[in-house]
Every structure is written in C-alpha cells, then in structure tokens.
Design a protein around this motif. Structure first.
Motif, PDB file in Angstrom:
ATOM      1  N   GLY A 143       0.815  -1.204   0.000  1.00 16.09           N
ATOM      2  CA  GLY A 143       0.000   0.000   0.000  1.00 16.09           C
ATOM      3  C   GLY A 143       0.851   1.256   0.000  1.00 16.09           C
ATOM      4  N   THR A 144       0.226   2.374  -0.365  1.00 16.50           N
ATOM      5  CA  THR A 144       0.971   3.638  -0.424  1.00 16.50           C
ATOM      6  C   THR A 144       1.463   4.069   0.963  1.00 16.50           C
ATOM      7  OG1 THR A 144      -1.140   4.822  -0.289  1.00 16.50           O
ATOM      8  CG2 THR A 144      -0.238   4.454  -2.475  1.00 16.50           C
ATOM      9  N   THR A 175       6.017  -0.790  -5.261  1.00 14.14           N
ATOM     10  CA  THR A 175       4.560  -0.674  -5.307  1.00 14.14           C
ATOM     11  C   THR A 175       4.077  -0.629  -6.749  1.00 14.14           C
ATOM     12  OG1 THR A 175       4.528   0.539  -3.206  1.00 14.14           O
ATOM     13  CG2 THR A 175       2.563   0.683  -4.572  1.00 14.14           C
ATOM     14  N   SER A 205       2.038  -3.734  -8.330  1.00 16.26           N
ATOM     15  CA  SER A 205       0.640  -3.461  -8.701  1.00 16.26           C
ATOM     16  C   SER A 205       0.335  -3.967 -10.104  1.00 16.26           C
ATOM     17  CB  SER A 205       0.355  -1.951  -8.617  1.00 16.26           C
ATOM     18  OG  SER A 205       0.423  -1.500  -7.278  1.00 16.26           O
ATOM     19  N   ASN A 209      -2.024  -3.315   0.520  1.00 13.19           N
ATOM     20  CA  ASN A 209      -3.115  -2.476   0.025  1.00 13.19           C
ATOM     21  C   ASN A 209      -4.443  -3.099   0.465  1.00 13.19           C
ATOM     22  OD1 ASN A 209      -4.981  -0.950  -1.407  1.00 13.19           O
ATOM     23  ND2 ASN A 209      -3.705  -0.826  -3.242  1.00 13.19           N
ATOM     24  N   SER A 251      -6.301   8.941   2.017  1.00 10.06           N
ATOM     25  CA  SER A 251      -6.192   7.482   1.871  1.00 10.06           C
ATOM     26  C   SER A 251      -6.324   6.789   3.220  1.00 10.06           C
ATOM     27  CB  SER A 251      -4.853   7.112   1.229  1.00 10.06           C
ATOM     28  OG  SER A 251      -4.734   7.666  -0.051  1.00 10.06           O
TER      29      SER A 251
END
Length: 292
Positions: free
Chosen positions: A81-82, A102, A106, A239, A173
């Motif tokens: 995840g970010t 990432t 992804s 994520n 987020s």
C-alpha cells in the motif's frame, strides 16, 4: 457493508489511493529495476512467493474457516500500500525503492492476485459459491492503473501541484481505509468477536512475519540497510483497500473482506513498533561504528 459504500465509495476510495501513488511516480521509478535489480528482485520474490506460502501455512495451521482463509490469501496476494512509503520515510528507508516496488507489484498483481485467490477458492472447495471472473478482474486493474496513469501525467505536467497534493491524498487514503475497516466490522457486528478470535492471531502473526522477513531476507542477500527497511514496509503494509474491494465487489462475500479489515487495523501499530525497533538497532550500530 452498506451497498452505497460498496458500490460507490469503494471504487472512489481505490481510485483516490492509486491516483496518489501516481503522483509519486515517474518513468525513472520503473527504470530503477535495472539499476537496483538485487533489491527489487529479492523483495518481489519475498512478496509474491514466500509470504503467500507463509500465509497459507498459517491458514492451515490455525484451521481457519474457508471464507476467512480465502480472505487471508487474497490479502497476501495484494500489493503493497501507499502507506508503506510513509513508514519507510519515517524510519530511514529507501522511499524511491518503495515507490518502485509498489508500482511494479501493482502491475504483476494483475496476474498473481487472481491466481492465488482462485487457488485458495479451489483449496477450500468454494468454487460453487465464490468466483473471480476474468472480466471483473480486468475491470479492477483498470480501476487501479488508469488513476495511476493520470497521477503520473499530472506529476509530469504539474510537478508543483503533485507535490502540494501529496500530503492531502495520503491523509485522505488513511481516512478512507479507516472508514472501510469500520464499515466492514460494523456490518459484521454480530459476529465480529468470533472473527477477531478466528483471524486476529493469524493476521497479527502474518503481519509480524511479513515485516521481519521483508527486512531479514534482503539483508541476508547483501541488500543495504535503507533498501531492506523499504522492503520490510513494502511487504508488511498491504493495500487493504484493494483486498476489501475485491472481496466486496467481485467475490461479493463480506466475510472474505474481514481479514483485510483486521489486518489493516493491526498493521499501522505493528509497522510503527517495528520501525522503532529498526531505528534503535540502526542508531546503536551507527554509534558503535562512530566510537570505533
């Protein structure tokens, strides 16, 4: 979970998070795979092969109910995840490597996420009630890659705007993920105690193992400290929004989303604690080297 949150809120949430990733990305981040191959390859092997195998072992060891087992493996197959970038920044990791991992993962997850999830569905013999159609998987990753592409375009054209939006998008987020976690747990409030008892220990163990393996394996292969720290957070901070989206909108089983919700709740505290341990260890080593 409420249908409006599932059908409208979740896609918007995922798009915002992936747009935020795009704001951090440049073409150079993809080229970094060629300049730092060892760090990237070791981290990706840990994330794509080793940790899903560990997760499956935990699911079998603790004899999780089938839908929760599928949910854990869906989570394990989800890319970093970010938020991993934030933890890496706070605890002296190589943030550029985080962004690269990432981005690459992804894209790779387009193939690996449905593969691992379908293997879990087949293992638990739930294919009659749970399915992951290829067309729907393609839609999910279009929802991921298009916002990333838009974010990259914005950064290329308006770097100052991208920099100004970085913090607000990260905050948004985190808030979005918190709302999703709360929504899932409230939606399962009658059984949330049982779910926590069933999956809480497994989720906590998987998070701890992910963080430690993500650091220790790269170090064992000679990857430098900052890159190993980045790898640790990339592998340990999943994520969760993507896993929840797939569970709710494709598999359409709320129970499968529970492990991602529980993991997301735990990982912030565990990642912060692990970061403090690493920082103390690195600081002690630097002090010792300075003294000699």
């Amino acid at each position: 979970m409420d249908s409006a949150l599932t059908e409208i809120g979740l896609p918007i949430a995922l798009a915002i998070i992936m747009f935020g990733l795009g704001l951090d990305l440049t073409i150079a981040d993809f080229r970094r795979v060629g300049t730092q191959p060892k760090a990237v390859v070791v981290a990706l092997v840990c994330q794509l092969v080793l940790l899903p195998a560990v997760c499956f072992g935990l699911v079998v060891l603790f004899d999780l109910p089938p839908l929760l087992g599928i949910g854990m493996l869906l989570l394990a197959a989800s890319p970093g995840g970010t938020t991993a970038n934030l933890f890496s920044h706070l605890f002296r990791g190589d943030v550029a490597l985080n962004i690269t991992l990432t981005a690459i993962n992804s894209i790779i997850a387009i193939a690996t996420l449905p593969l691992i999830t379908n293997l879990a569905i087949d293992y638990f013999d739930k294919s009659e009630s749970v399915s992951m159609p290829l067309a729907e998987v393609v839609k999910v990753f279009a929802l991921i890659l298009i916002p990333v592409g838009i974010g990259m375009l914005v950064r290329a054209k308006k770097a100052s705007f991208a920099a100004a939006m970085d913090k607000p998008v990260r905050i948004a987020s985190a808030i979005i993920l918190a709302i999703l976690v709360l929504g899932i747990l409230l939606g399962e409030k009658d059984r949330v105690g049982d779910y926590l008892a069933d999956v809480g220990i497994v989720a906590a163990l998987f998070c701890a193992i992910s963080l430690v393996v993500g650091y220790a394996v790269p170090r064992a292969f000679g990857v430098r400290e900052g890159q190993a720290i980045a790898s640790s957070f990339e592998i340990g901070v999943h994520n969760g929004t993507l896993a929840i989206f797939v569970a709710e909108n494709i598999l359409e089983v709320n129970e499968i989303a529970v492990p991602a919700a529980v993991y997301s709740l735990l990982m912030f505290f565990m990642a912060a604690g692990w970061g403090a341990i690493i920082s103390r260890r690195v600081g002690q080593r630097e002090s010792s080297n300075a003294a000699t």
